[in-house]
Design a protein around this motif. Sequence first.
Motif, PDB file in Angstrom:
ATOM      1  N   TYR A  21     119.594  28.142  40.648  1.00  0.00           N
ATOM      2  CA  TYR A  21     118.133  28.235  40.118  1.00  0.00           C
ATOM      3  C   TYR A  21     116.736  28.073  40.547  1.00  0.00           C
ATOM      4  O   TYR A  21     116.385  28.513  41.213  1.00  0.00           O
ATOM      5  CB  TYR A  21     118.201  27.901  38.174  1.00  0.00           C
ATOM      6  CG  TYR A  21     116.883  28.786  37.832  1.00  0.00           C
ATOM      7  CD1 TYR A  21     117.055  29.572  36.729  1.00  0.00           C
ATOM      8  CD2 TYR A  21     115.022  27.955  37.764  1.00  0.00           C
ATOM      9  CE1 TYR A  21     115.569  30.233  36.471  1.00  0.00           C
ATOM     10  CE2 TYR A  21     114.311  28.670  37.610  1.00  0.00           C
ATOM     11  CZ  TYR A  21     114.332  29.539  36.359  1.00  0.00           C
ATOM     12  OH  TYR A  21     112.763  29.461  35.890  1.00  0.00           O
ATOM     13  N   GLU A  22     117.186  27.002  41.207  1.00  0.00           N
ATOM     14  CA  GLU A  22     115.706  25.837  41.713  1.00  0.00           C
ATOM     15  C   GLU A  22     116.369  26.751  43.209  1.00  0.00           C
ATOM     16  O   GLU A  22     115.530  26.871  43.639  1.00  0.00           O
ATOM     17  CB  GLU A  22     116.397  24.913  42.395  1.00  0.00           C
ATOM     18  CG  GLU A  22     115.426  24.130  42.907  1.00  0.00           C
ATOM     19  CD  GLU A  22     114.419  24.173  43.093  1.00  0.00           C
ATOM     20  OE1 GLU A  22     113.055  24.249  44.170  1.00  0.00           O
ATOM     21  OE2 GLU A  22     113.245  24.320  42.352  1.00  0.00           O
ATOM     22  N   ARG A  23     117.654  27.430  43.685  1.00  0.00           N
ATOM     23  CA  ARG A  23     117.204  27.861  45.373  1.00  0.00           C
ATOM     24  C   ARG A  23     117.253  28.885  45.253  1.00  0.00           C
ATOM     25  O   ARG A  23     116.561  28.984  46.210  1.00  0.00           O
ATOM     26  CB  ARG A  23     119.116  27.369  46.252  1.00  0.00           C
ATOM     27  CG  ARG A  23     119.396  27.982  47.477  1.00  0.00           C
ATOM     28  CD  ARG A  23     120.599  27.515  47.656  1.00  0.00           C
ATOM     29  NE  ARG A  23     121.537  28.808  47.331  1.00  0.00           N
ATOM     30  CZ  ARG A  23     122.267  28.601  46.849  1.00  0.00           C
ATOM     31  NH1 ARG A  23     122.268  28.063  45.337  1.00  0.00           N
ATOM     32  NH2 ARG A  23     122.891  29.679  46.521  1.00  0.00           N
ATOM     33  N   THR A  24     117.405  29.747  44.153  1.00  0.00           N
ATOM     34  CA  THR A  24     117.372  31.663  44.249  1.00  0.00           C
ATOM     35  C   THR A  24     116.011  32.317  43.582  1.00  0.00           C
ATOM     36  O   THR A  24     115.797  33.128  43.619  1.00  0.00           O
ATOM     37  CB  THR A  24     118.543  32.073  44.215  1.00  0.00           C
ATOM     38  OG1 THR A  24     118.908  31.834  42.939  1.00  0.00           O
ATOM     39  CG2 THR A  24     119.633  30.910  44.865  1.00  0.00           C
ATOM     40  N   ARG A  25     115.997  31.268  42.481  1.00  0.00           N
ATOM     41  CA  ARG A  25     114.750  32.225  42.526  1.00  0.00           C
ATOM     42  C   ARG A  25     113.820  32.209  42.718  1.00  0.00           C
ATOM     43  O   ARG A  25     112.744  31.656  43.234  1.00  0.00           O
ATOM     44  CB  ARG A  25     114.294  31.320  40.916  1.00  0.00           C
ATOM     45  CG  ARG A  25     115.379  31.665  39.260  1.00  0.00           C
ATOM     46  CD  ARG A  25     115.235  32.912  39.015  1.00  0.00           C
ATOM     47  NE  ARG A  25     116.423  33.277  37.963  1.00  0.00           N
ATOM     48  CZ  ARG A  25     116.226  33.808  36.860  1.00  0.00           C
ATOM     49  NH1 ARG A  25     114.684  34.233  36.850  1.00  0.00           N
ATOM     50  NH2 ARG A  25     116.847  34.158  35.809  1.00  0.00           N
TER      51      ARG A  25
END
Length: 266
Positions: A21-25
């Motif tokens: 979530y953190e890397r790709t949102r």
Amino acid sequence: MDDDPRRHVLHAGFDRSAQDYERTRPVCPPRLFDDLVDVAGLVPGDRVVEIGCGTGQATVPLAERGLAVTAVELGSDLAAFARTRLAGFPATDVVTSSFEDWQPPSAAPPVDAVVAVNSLHWVDPQLRYAKPHQLLRPGGCMAVAGCVRVQAADADAFWTQVQEDYRAVGYEGDPPPAPERVSPRHLPAEARTLFEEVASRRYPFEVRYAASDYLANLATQSGTHALGEARSAEFLAGIERRLDSLGRPVLTVGFVALLTVARRLP
């Protein structure tokens, strides 16, 4: 999803993939946060409550602008990730709770702003605007922002072809609209007895994804969670096969970020 009974189950699904979530949102552009602070009349030290901070993707920009943020996040893994990211901002606190259940300390004064970024639709409709109104000082502001996926008419053919993979598993929703069809989002009728809209703006932007990151992003989305374990696995496998057949290209994804700021009425 205003009255979708699956709301809490789907929201909880984000906590299972906090790192992806953190890397790709997608994160709203810096200019949106500059405008939010300016329009709401916020200054360093002002107190802000953030609804559903996730991994802190909006909390960090708010803290960087000198605001004292209390970020409320339902997912324990997401909240832990946000605390790590915000360790350098002592005026910021991350609380693990649903926004509906969370209450400020009894002696706490009203806050200067309530902010929700990609999160307000997860809140109980009965409290979505009523609780921020209760938390705010007279004249304080509520800011609602989010990112809408868009697709330009001249986008790569992959984006048209991939719709076959969505249809194959019965994925809910329509293909992304063209950027020009996404208008500023205005305060809904049910909020107008509590707030007066003071700004509504849009911010087109793009994100480039490696194929693996795009697949990870899809896996974090609520629509994918809603398919259930078997169909979501089938859906992601189908898209991965399509990407493999194209040599796993870098994908350019279009978004429009939206910001609405409203001032608390007496």
